[in-house]
Design a protein around this motif. Sequence first.
Motif, short mmCIF file in Angstrom:
data_model
loop_
_atom_site.label_atom_id
_atom_site.label_comp_id
_atom_site.label_asym_id
_atom_site.label_seq_id
_atom_site.Cartn_x
_atom_site.Cartn_y
_atom_site.Cartn_z
N ASP A 170 5.68 51.11 -12.70
CA ASP A 170 6.60 51.13 -13.02
C ASP A 170 7.33 49.47 -13.17
N ILE A 171 6.51 48.33 -12.23
CA ILE A 171 7.86 46.98 -12.34
C ILE A 171 6.83 46.37 -13.47
N VAL A 172 5.62 46.70 -13.38
CA VAL A 172 4.95 46.07 -14.30
C VAL A 172 5.49 46.77 -16.13
N GLY A 173 6.25 47.82 -16.30
CA GLY A 173 6.00 48.49 -17.33
C GLY A 173 7.33 47.74 -17.49
N GLN A 174 8.36 47.20 -16.91
CA GLN A 174 9.57 46.85 -16.87
C GLN A 174 9.97 45.60 -17.17
N LEU A 175 8.47 44.88 -16.90
CA LEU A 175 8.38 43.44 -17.11
C LEU A 175 8.18 42.87 -18.76
N GLU A 176 7.05 44.28 -19.14
CA GLU A 176 6.36 44.55 -20.77
C GLU A 176 7.53 44.84 -21.40
N ASP A 177 8.52 46.25 -21.26
CA ASP A 177 9.55 45.96 -22.06
C ASP A 177 10.18 44.79 -22.57
N HIS A 178 11.14 43.55 -20.58
CA HIS A 178 12.14 42.46 -21.12
C HIS A 178 11.05 41.81 -21.92
N LEU A 179 10.09 41.30 -22.18
CA LEU A 179 9.43 40.73 -23.19
C LEU A 179 8.92 40.73 -24.39
N PHE A 180 9.18 41.92 -24.80
CA PHE A 180 9.13 42.48 -25.97
C PHE A 180 10.69 42.82 -26.36
N THR A 181 11.61 42.35 -26.02
CA THR A 181 13.18 42.91 -25.91
C THR A 181 13.47 41.42 -26.25
N TRP A 182 12.59 40.15 -26.00
CA TRP A 182 12.87 39.21 -25.90
C TRP A 182 11.57 38.26 -27.47
N LEU A 183 11.20 38.93 -27.52
CA LEU A 183 9.84 38.25 -28.13
C LEU A 183 9.94 38.92 -29.97
N LEU A 184 10.54 39.63 -29.88
CA LEU A 184 11.66 40.86 -30.94
C LEU A 184 12.71 40.33 -31.67
N ASP A 185 13.33 39.83 -30.32
CA ASP A 185 14.45 38.92 -30.16
C ASP A 185 16.32 40.27 -30.72
N VAL A 186 15.71 41.84 -30.21
CA VAL A 186 16.58 42.51 -30.20
C VAL A 186 17.09 44.04 -29.26
N GLU A 187 18.00 43.84 -29.38
CA GLU A 187 18.71 45.18 -27.83
C GLU A 187 17.15 45.88 -27.20
N PRO A 188 17.12 46.02 -26.11
CA PRO A 188 16.37 46.92 -25.67
C PRO A 188 16.97 48.83 -26.63
N ALA A 189 17.82 48.74 -26.84
CA ALA A 189 17.67 50.32 -27.73
C ALA A 189 17.01 50.07 -28.83
N ARG A 190 17.14 49.14 -29.41
CA ARG A 190 16.29 49.37 -30.84
C ARG A 190 14.77 49.57 -30.87
N LEU A 191 14.31 48.80 -29.41
CA LEU A 191 12.76 50.07 -29.37
C LEU A 191 12.55 50.65 -28.89
N ARG A 192 13.75 51.66 -28.50
CA ARG A 192 13.14 53.19 -28.11
C ARG A 192 13.76 54.23 -28.82
N ALA A 193 14.18 53.94 -30.18
CA ALA A 193 14.18 54.06 -31.49
C ALA A 193 12.95 55.14 -31.73
N GLY A 194 13.23 55.65 -32.58
CA GLY A 194 12.10 56.57 -33.09
C GLY A 194 11.04 56.17 -34.42
N THR A 195 9.69 56.25 -34.31
CA THR A 195 9.08 55.64 -34.97
C THR A 195 8.19 56.63 -35.98
N LEU B 68 0.80 38.28 -15.99
CA LEU B 68 2.34 38.78 -15.43
C LEU B 68 2.80 37.56 -15.12
N LEU B 69 2.03 36.55 -14.25
CA LEU B 69 2.75 34.92 -13.55
C LEU B 69 3.83 34.58 -15.43
N GLY B 70 2.82 34.43 -16.22
CA GLY B 70 3.55 33.69 -17.30
C GLY B 70 4.24 34.51 -17.91
N THR B 71 4.70 35.82 -18.40
CA THR B 71 5.66 36.50 -18.22
C THR B 71 6.85 36.35 -17.54
#
Length: 349
Positions: free
Chosen positions: A44-69, A297-300
């Motif tokens: 759970d902890i590392v999953g949250q870290l990865e979510d935070h990374l993608f939010t930053w890399l893609l420069d979007v709000e977290p909700a946009r990453l949870r949209a349907g694909t 992990l640490l770099g992220t």
Amino acid sequence: MPGFFSWISGLFNSTQSVPQAASETRLFNPSSTSQPGSSNDEGDIVGQLEDHLFTWLLDVEPARLRAGTDSGEKELAELERRLQMNEMEELPRKPGSLPMLMRALSNEATERKELTRIILSDPSLTDQLLQVANSPYFRPSEHVIESVDQAVFVLGVDGIRNVIAAAVMRPMMAARNSREALFAQRSWRWGLTCARAAEMIAKIHRDDTSAHFMVGLLPALAYITIRRELGRIYRTRGSGSEPEPALLRLALARYQWATCQLLANVWTLPPKYHAWLLSAERPAPRQAHSALTDGLLLGTREVLRHARQRNLSEENLIRIVHLSPEQLGRVRTVLLRMLQEGKSSQVRT
């Protein structure tokens, strides 16, 4: 098991077949432990870290990453087919001087003059190396490094190995247009930080530091490769100029390790690179984190903290990284200085 067959195939032939990726994959993969519930907590902890990374890399709000694909499944299927058939049009080609450099850098007896000669034989590499050597991420002082021989002398053989790895990969990650500029810039900063963390942790474990630096850069290069390939598929099919962030995030998560393995295979990197990638993707039960995993992990975490992004608590960081408090503090001090100097350089320019 995406990484395993990619690795084995890469050892015996030059044409790699990437098997179908699992629908749920992660950048950070904790191994199961003997303590009940601890693996789930860490997951759970590392999953949250990865979510935070993608939010930053893609420069979007977290909700946009949870949209349907669902609307992009055909494009994802085409991306997977290209990976399977080794038909990735955006996969970076192996630099011509890389095999010679790999041999020289892996040989402890290689002298400064020999390294200088190999670098100077590739004019484009020479230019890139001087730019990277003078960047705040590598330059040891305020004095400008003006020649390859000076760079090798000032940085030493170990230091120049990392500069060479960064110089080889930097042109491949340079933004091609304004659409990918921010993603490319952030991916490069993230990649350098993870690579430096993996290098320092490998030193603590008395492992190959320069090789860990190079393998630590591969996930960032895989990200820009996947983004470009999916964008190319979209444009070719008339689906639009850019995939939606949620679909891009899914593609990055699903195919990051397969793309890393493909890069290592196409570039004919030594078998240990495949083994490290496999260990990070599919850790064995009760296996301690590798230098690559802890470096990622640490770099992220430190990149996100420095960028003032949502992040992990100090308590959770200590739980997921397998380093002593003293070792952790040592690595973080170097990463923080590197990130601060890099930011100051961007402001000045």
